[in-house]
Scaffold this motif. Structure first.
Motif, PDB file in Angstrom:
ATOM      1  N   ILE A   1       0.848  -1.267  -0.031  1.00  0.00           N
ATOM      2  CA  ILE A   1      -0.036  -0.131  -0.041  1.00  0.00           C
ATOM      3  C   ILE A   1       0.874   1.409  -0.030  1.00  0.00           C
ATOM      4  O   ILE A   1       1.590   1.504   0.933  1.00  0.00           O
ATOM      5  CB  ILE A   1      -0.967  -0.076   1.198  1.00  0.00           C
ATOM      6  CG1 ILE A   1      -1.687  -1.310   1.449  1.00  0.00           C
ATOM      7  CG2 ILE A   1      -1.773   0.958   1.046  1.00  0.00           C
ATOM      8  CD1 ILE A   1      -2.360  -1.359   2.572  1.00  0.00           C
ATOM      9  N   LEU A   2       0.909   2.142  -1.031  1.00  0.00           N
ATOM     10  CA  LEU A   2       1.864   3.337  -1.288  1.00  0.00           C
ATOM     11  C   LEU A   2       1.557   4.251   0.058  1.00  0.00           C
ATOM     12  O   LEU A   2       0.316   4.276   0.346  1.00  0.00           O
ATOM     13  CB  LEU A   2       1.757   3.905  -2.458  1.00  0.00           C
ATOM     14  CG  LEU A   2       1.899   2.868  -3.650  1.00  0.00           C
ATOM     15  CD1 LEU A   2       1.804   3.748  -5.117  1.00  0.00           C
ATOM     16  CD2 LEU A   2       3.329   2.266  -3.553  1.00  0.00           C
ATOM     17  N   SER A   3       2.569   4.910   0.334  1.00  0.00           N
ATOM     18  CA  SER A   3       2.564   5.809   1.349  1.00  0.00           C
ATOM     19  C   SER A   3       1.732   7.099   0.856  1.00  0.00           C
ATOM     20  O   SER A   3       1.559   7.087  -0.526  1.00  0.00           O
ATOM     21  CB  SER A   3       3.987   6.248   1.900  1.00  0.00           C
ATOM     22  OG  SER A   3       4.603   5.083   2.138  1.00  0.00           O
ATOM     23  N   GLU A   4       1.218   7.809   1.554  1.00  0.00           N
ATOM     24  CA  GLU A   4       0.721   9.108   0.983  1.00  0.00           C
ATOM     25  C   GLU A   4       1.297   9.974   0.336  1.00  0.00           C
ATOM     26  O   GLU A   4       0.844  10.634  -0.727  1.00  0.00           O
ATOM     27  CB  GLU A   4       0.159   9.737   2.393  1.00  0.00           C
ATOM     28  CG  GLU A   4      -0.826   9.276   3.212  1.00  0.00           C
ATOM     29  CD  GLU A   4      -2.160   8.684   2.865  1.00  0.00           C
ATOM     30  OE1 GLU A   4      -2.848   9.607   1.654  1.00  0.00           O
ATOM     31  OE2 GLU A   4      -3.013   7.879   3.147  1.00  0.00           O
TER      32      GLU A   4
ATOM     33  N   GLU B   1       3.614   9.556  -2.054  1.00  0.00           N
ATOM     34  CA  GLU B   1       3.707   9.173  -3.344  1.00  0.00           C
ATOM     35  C   GLU B   1       2.750   9.082  -4.336  1.00  0.00           C
ATOM     36  O   GLU B   1       1.572   8.931  -3.895  1.00  0.00           O
ATOM     37  CB  GLU B   1       4.355   7.640  -3.461  1.00  0.00           C
ATOM     38  CG  GLU B   1       5.849   7.669  -2.604  1.00  0.00           C
ATOM     39  CD  GLU B   1       6.367   6.243  -2.672  1.00  0.00           C
ATOM     40  OE1 GLU B   1       6.301   5.570  -3.706  1.00  0.00           O
ATOM     41  OE2 GLU B   1       6.744   5.664  -1.642  1.00  0.00           O
TER      42      GLU B   1
END
Lengths: 832, 70
Positions: free
Chosen positions: B65-68, B70
């Motif tokens: 789950i990509l970080s905010e 990016e």
């Protein structure tokens, strides 16, 4: 997986040749008788060969003992060794030995003489006391007796005719022939024992005795012990021979010295005179003797320090002196060590040859013999040296033939404990597993390359550096250069698996398996990516890096990996215990230790490993903790949604049963069977087949060690109990201990990502060349100082612990001693 | 590339490595056995490491789950 490991070792026996380094070299105790004229050359050649460990037979030890004896005597006499005289006379060690021997003999003779004299002197002193004190008793007793006699006589005159029956009594009193003859014993008894002495005498004679005691004013020197003791003079009167023997026995028991005594006063006086004369005579003799002894001791004291010094370092000093003139350090050390070795050998009775005993590897037999022949030839000796193999029950030293690559790994093992003779050597596997476990904690191929470059520097300049003096830390790093090389190579490998290069991931092996669910990628930060391709073929998918779910994923992965690797390594350890038992022909250890241990570990943690793998392969959401815990708490319950495969419950019940069975299996049969074997041996009923020489030697050792000792069942049982408890609890705690692999690799990854992001990227963000340079320098120092040095050390130590404790406690005894050959090649290492 | 294929590659690499070590540093049967053991142990360790990581990603329960940011 553990079984897979075992293939390499398994071929070491039976079908295949013995493996290098797996077992220490077979050793033999050899005796060499060397003619004295070629002794020096022989020792020198053997030192060149460097394959013989001499046993210190005596001589120097004997001389040291003599010197200690002199020191004791001097302190007793209160003479201190005089300060060392600085005369540089070089005394030959042989002359010194003879001189010491002579002096010791003289001193011992003087001592025994003076002791004898002293004893007689003390006895005479006591005798004189007896004569004086007992004389007083008799005198007072006699005077009162005569007074009584007179009284009786007077009474007799007074009422003699009145009472006829009294006449009888009177007769018995007056007639000496009818009187019971009273005997007496006189002597000295220690004061503190006098009460008990009296009581025992009274009881033993049933009161038929009369004891008179008088305390002596001053303490008397006891002739036997030579100590000053307060004593009582006693005289015991008794009647009858039997009583006499009883009394004499009691006197002996109480340490009461008896002396003859006469009732005759005239004789008494005469004896006192005689004794006094003897006493004064003895006194002069003793004094003369003491002066003589003091003179000897003073003489010794004058030279003592010199000898003492000479004995230990004379040769050092002599050759240190030469050192300056010749400046051939190696040659000097060589000579020195030859003399030291010669000192360890014993002279034959005929004094024409020296006898050497020592350990030597079996493979070196012909080399040693060649060296002996060469020495005989070169020294033009008429007689050759005699080389013979001795049979001994002593355990031989442990000798592994290592090379520059394997020696550092062997040292890692030896630092824990030197292997028992011919025991399976963990060093074989340590060469690979040690750097591998290190790398699991140190997985970063950037850091791995740095380490590789550093160790390459050492390896390429090996020749130059090995002849140089290095600092302590450099020396240590240099010594472990091949360990570091292996660590670096494996770190690069695990770094590629973890996909970290200074914490930066690369897509080296193909495309990431994950992609956005839709072109807009709107839910990538909430729901996450989706797996669109087949799994990333080698290592961790690069997409994980920097994501929110990275840590949960890596934690789960690394934790499970730690357990899998741990169970595999522990299984390898148990398999090695099988090799040991097989090698030493110990069937008890195979069936009642190896088998139940293997079953126990694998029915619990082997099963856990299986569950982990199955869970990964089928993507199940089962909770493994729950499965493992309820396998014990309620094994009959249904697994429900945690079931991974059909028949799991049955399998669990079987495994649980096996685990429970294997604990008493480990505990009881071995000590009981050992006891039975012992009893059979005792009855002489157990005859075993003769085996080949090597094995039977082992067997002999086994037998002799067991046969001569008293068989203590309780001791063996307690030992087995401890062993079992240790294994059962260890299975749990050791598995948990492998979780350090997870913790350390996590710490390493996090630290390096912090340095990269918070230093290098931050500095980059400023768009300023100076800040970038500063940031880069800080990054380099942090990487080198913290990650490459400190993290290396900590991962090294943790890998060390995993090998020493978790791996080696499964099979390794490590109670041997190292083979230390007499070798000129090793001389340089010992000195300075 | 599947699990079995890569495992086969590991196996082949192991065989080649073992053979080349035996050919390059031939030092008698006992030394060869020692080298063989080292190679086998090393290959097994490396294979285990790879297999564990590969299997863990085979059927992912959690996905990146990509970080905010990016």
């Amino acid at each position: 997986m553990g079984d897979y490991h075992s293939h390499g070792g398994g071929r070491g026996h039976g079908c295949c040749p013995p493996m290098d380094l797996m077992r220490s070299e077979p050793m033999q105790l050899v005796q060499i008788i060397i003619p004295i004229e070629s002794a020096h050359l022989t020792i020198s050649y053997l030192g060149d060969l460097g394959l013989l460990q001499f046993k210190d037979i005596k001589r120097c030890g004997e001389m040291a003992r003599k010197l200690r004896f002199f020191r004791e005597q001097m302190t007793k006499a209160g003479i201190s060794p005089s300060a060392m005289s600085l005369t540089q006379t070089h005394i030959n060690l042989d002359d010194l030995e003879i001189k010491l021997g002579e002096l010791e003999a003289e001193l011992i003779e003087v001592n025994t003489n003076s002791e004898k004299l002293q004893r007689t002197y003390n006895e005479l002193l006591e005798y004189r006391l007896i004569l004086q004190k007992a004389g007083e008793f008799f005198y007072s007793a006699q005077s009162s007796a005569t007074a009584q006699q007179r009284e009786i006589e007077a009474q007799q005159v007074f009422d003699g005719s009145l009472d006829s029956p009294l006449l009888l009594e009177q007769e018995s009193l007056a007639d000496p022939s009818k009187q019971v003859k009273l005997g007496f014993v006189s002597g000295l008894v220690p004061k503190e024992k006098s009460m008990a002495f009296e009581r025992i005498l009274f009881r033993a004679t049933r009161g038929n005795m009369y004891l008179k005691q008088v305390a002596v004013d001053d303490p008397v020197t006891d002739p036997v012990s030579g100590e000053k003791v307060a004593k009582n003079v006693f005289v015991v009167f008794y009647s009858g021979e039997r009583t006499k023997t009883k009394i004499l026995k009691i006197c002996e028991a109480f340490g009461a010295n008896r002396y003859p005594f006469t009732e005759d006063v005239g004789k008494q006086m005469q004896m006192i005179d005689e004794v006094s004369g003897k006493i004064s005579e003895l006194k002069t003799t003793i004094d003369v003797g003491l002066i003589h002894r003091d003179n000897i001791l003073k003489n010794i004291g004058y030279q003592f320090e010199q000898w003492n010094h000479l004995h230990y370092v004379s040769i050092d000093r002599f050759y240190d002196f030469l050192n300056f003139t010749k400046a051939q350090i190696f040659q000097v050390r060589r000579e020195k060590s030859i003399y030291h070795t010669l000192n360890m050998l014993s002279l034959d009775v005929t004094k024409k040859c020296v006898v050497a005993e020592g350990w030597s590897p079996v493979f070196a037999t012909s080399q040693v013999q060649d060296a002996l022949k060469q020495a005989t030839y070169d020294s033009n000796s008429q007689v050759g040296s005699i080389f013979q193999v001795l049979h001994t029950k002593e355990s031989p030293p442990t000798y592994f033939r290592t090379n520059k690559f394997t020696s550092a790994f062997q040292e890692i093992v030896d630092a824990y404990g030197v292997a028992k003779y011919q025991e399976a050597n963990p060093g074989v596997y340590t060469i690979v597993t040690f750097p591998f476990l290190f790398a699991v904690m140190f997985g970063d191929w950037g850091h791995g390359i740095c380490m590789l470059l550093a160790t390459m520097y050492f390896i390429f300049r090996e020749k130059k550096l090995s002849s140089q003096k290095l600092g302590d830390i450099t020396e240590m790093t240099f010594g472990g250069r091949y360990v570091i090389l292996m660590m670096a190579i494996f770190s690069i490998y695990t770094g590629l698996i973890y996909n970290e290069f200074f914490s930066v991931p690369f897509e080296l092996f193909g495309k990431s398996a994950y992609a956005c669910r839709d072109p807009s990628c709107s839910d990538a930060t909430s729901v996450g990516l989706i797996k669109v391709r087949s799994t990333y073929p080698f290592g961790v998918d690069p997409k994980w890096h920097g994501t929110r779910s990275e840590l949960p994923f890596l934690n789960s992965l690394k934790m499970k990996m730690s357990i899998l690797l741990g169970v595999a390594q522990m299984n390898l350890g148990i398999v090695l215990s099988y090799f040991n038992a097989n090698f030493f022909k110990n069937n008890l250890n195979i069936w009642y230790q190896f088998v139940p241990q293997l079953i126990f570990l694998n029915s619990l943690f082997g099963y856990l490993s299986l569950l982990i793998i199955v869970k990964w392969s089928i993507g199940s959401k089962a909770d493994l903790y729950h499965v493992m815990i309820y396998m014990f708490l309620s094994p009959t319950d249904d697994l429900g949604e945690n079931q991974l495969f059909p028949g799991q419950k049955t399998l669990q019940l079987v495994l649980l049963f096996l685990a429970l069975i294997s604990v008493p299996w480990m505990l009881f049969p071995k000590p009981i069977l050992l006891k039975k074997q012992h009893q059979e041996r005792q009855q002489g009923q157990s005859y075993t087949l003769l085996r080949s020489t090597e094995e039977s030697l082992e067997l002999e050792q086994d037998h002799s060690s067991q046969g001569h000792e008293e068989f203590e069942f309780s001791e063996i049982f307690v030992h087995q109990l401890i062993h079992t408890i240790e294994f059962v609890l260890g299975a749990v705690s050791n598995t948990a201990s492998y979780l350090r692999l997870w913790a350390l690799s996590l710490a390493h990854a996090e630290l390096s990502s912090v340095f990269y992001e918070k230093v290098l990227l931050l500095a980059w963000g400023f768009n300023n060349i100076i800040i970038l340079i500063v940031g880069f320098i800080v990054f380099v120092f942090a990487t080198v100082g913290v990650l490459l040095v400190m993290e290396t050390l900590s991962a090294f130590l943790h890998a060390l612990r995993l090998h020493w404790v978790e791996f080696q406690n499964k099979f390794y005894e490590g109670d041997g001693y190292k083979f230390l050959p007499f070798s000129f090649a090793l001389l340089g290492e010992d000195e300075d | 590339m599947g699990f079995l294929l890569t495992t086969l590659i590991f196996f082949l690499v192991g065989v080649v490595a073992a053979l080349s070590v035996c050919l390059c540093c031939n030092g008698g049967p006992s030394t060869n056995l020692f080298h063989f053991t080292l190679v086998v142990t090393a290959v097994v360790c490396c294979w285990m490491m790879w297999a564990i990581v590969y299997l863990a990603q085979l059927k992912p329960l959690i996905v990146p789950i990509l970080s905010e940011g990016e």
